[in-house]
Design an enzyme around this catalytic site. Sequence first.
Site, PDB file in Angstrom:
ATOM      1  N   THR A 183     -41.019 -90.931  48.885  1.00 26.85           N
ATOM      2  CA  THR A 183     -42.437 -91.103  48.592  1.00 26.85           C
ATOM      3  C   THR A 183     -42.857 -92.567  48.511  1.00 26.85           C
ATOM      4  O   THR A 183     -44.051 -92.857  48.440  1.00 26.85           O
ATOM      5  CB  THR A 183     -42.789 -90.417  47.261  1.00 26.85           C
ATOM      6  OG1 THR A 183     -41.976 -90.973  46.219  1.00 26.85           O
ATOM      7  CG2 THR A 183     -42.537 -88.922  47.352  1.00 26.85           C
ATOM      8  N   GLN A 184     -41.890 -93.485  48.500  1.00 26.95           N
ATOM      9  CA  GLN A 184     -42.227 -94.910  48.435  1.00 26.95           C
ATOM     10  C   GLN A 184     -41.129 -95.727  49.092  1.00 26.95           C
ATOM     11  O   GLN A 184     -39.942 -95.423  48.942  1.00 26.95           O
ATOM     12  CB  GLN A 184     -42.391 -95.355  46.973  1.00 26.95           C
ATOM     13  CG  GLN A 184     -42.897 -96.780  46.813  1.00 26.95           C
ATOM     14  CD  GLN A 184     -42.803 -97.260  45.377  1.00 26.95           C
ATOM     15  OE1 GLN A 184     -41.718 -97.547  44.871  1.00 26.95           O
ATOM     16  NE2 GLN A 184     -43.939 -97.338  44.698  1.00 26.95           N
ATOM     17  N   THR A 199     -37.526 -96.604  47.657  1.00 28.63           N
ATOM     18  CA  THR A 199     -37.650 -97.015  46.254  1.00 28.63           C
ATOM     19  C   THR A 199     -38.205 -95.920  45.356  1.00 28.63           C
ATOM     20  O   THR A 199     -38.253 -96.106  44.135  1.00 28.63           O
ATOM     21  CB  THR A 199     -38.518 -98.282  46.128  1.00 28.63           C
ATOM     22  OG1 THR A 199     -39.771 -98.095  46.822  1.00 28.63           O
ATOM     23  CG2 THR A 199     -37.794 -99.482  46.714  1.00 28.63           C
ATOM     24  N   SER A 200     -38.606 -94.787  45.900  1.00 29.67           N
ATOM     25  CA  SER A 200     -38.931 -93.620  45.072  1.00 29.67           C
ATOM     26  C   SER A 200     -38.886 -92.388  45.952  1.00 29.67           C
ATOM     27  O   SER A 200     -39.174 -92.454  47.154  1.00 29.67           O
ATOM     28  CB  SER A 200     -40.315 -93.751  44.419  1.00 29.67           C
ATOM     29  OG  SER A 200     -40.515 -92.704  43.475  1.00 29.67           O
ATOM     30  N   SER A 201     -38.528 -91.258  45.354  1.00 29.50           N
ATOM     31  CA  SER A 201     -38.432 -90.012  46.111  1.00 29.50           C
ATOM     32  C   SER A 201     -38.600 -88.834  45.166  1.00 29.50           C
ATOM     33  O   SER A 201     -38.548 -88.989  43.949  1.00 29.50           O
ATOM     34  CB  SER A 201     -37.083 -89.904  46.835  1.00 29.50           C
ATOM     35  OG  SER A 201     -36.034 -89.728  45.885  1.00 29.50           O
TER      36      SER A 201
END
Length: 379
Positions: A75-76, A92-94
Amino acid sequence: MDHRDVCARAVAAKGGFGAEWVRDAFLAVDRADFVPGRVWSQSADRDGLYPVLDRERDPGGWYRAVWDPHRSVVTQMDDGALPVHAARGDFTSSVSAPDIVCTKLSRLGLEPGHRVLELGTGSGYATALLCERVGDGNVTTLEIDPELSARGAANLARAGYHPEVVCGDGLAGHPASGPFDRVIATAAVRHVPRAWPAQCTDGAVILTPFGTCFANGGLLRLTVARGRATGRFVGTARYMWVRSERPSRALHPPETCRRAASPLDPGQVMGGPWAQDFALGLWVPDVGHAHRGDGEERQVQFWDQTGTSVTLVSYGGWYEPAAVVAYGPRDLWPEVVAAYTSWRTAGQPDLGRFGVTVSDRGQHAWLDDPETVIAEHLP
């Protein structure tokens, strides 16, 4: 049979539902409610770009990715610097894969009424599962990224969950809402902060992904007693690093070097599986490494976290003269060889024989018994 049922069967087949409540919560929470309409695939295309999965353009592909039991959706990238389009970058995000989310929750020993601190809200999906078990009022979740924190809070509210959502640094915990009976992290750390056990009740459990500069991917379960936390690795959990714990690759060694031969075949040390690398990293926690080249030109580069010591080791051949080239004050290859020798001498112990203790003195890793210290990190 819908996507959720198919996913549940796959998670169950791999033993992901180690606690009955986890399966109940999994079936109660719609994972799709917590995944943005545009996300990145984890698989790069032939150009090295990570393609976008778009719910509007390809709803079938998007839903398959969302409910893939064994893969996360990203997601990021690059801490939000990249818009959602096909790109190269660092994840860096999931929204973590369902199997590891459920496995972690099953390891937590969570009971109704426990107060829970979650570190890394992200999308809010795992937060919702925690709320299903202990109730919204017993869950505090922290997220350091303001955009992710707001998105996670909005996702939770739309889905009918209202835990305490705080934008802040999870490494500091949240003493105002403690003490906590359970602490669970959704990003990997190299140092378990003393703030976590300090904000826990006696008997509390801390569950966190854990790694070293040498290798990431362990799942560490600690039990708290009088502010001290100790416990073993209980499995694997390949998570992104907490932002402030990302290993550094900034190198600035001196230009002068020392040359030597390796005391043993470097390929023997560096050719093992992940579990071997993880074990070695517990002995040399501040040493990173990367492979480069192929065949006779193959090398491995080591560096310490100050960036002042770098060592290059050639291992395409056997006992090559001057195979080790060291820069800076530390000779990193002998340290790695000593770690490998200790691991072999101990009988090539697997992950479950290692543990970590966190106390007022700092943090240390151990083998078999908390008193058998193999590496220590002091404040």
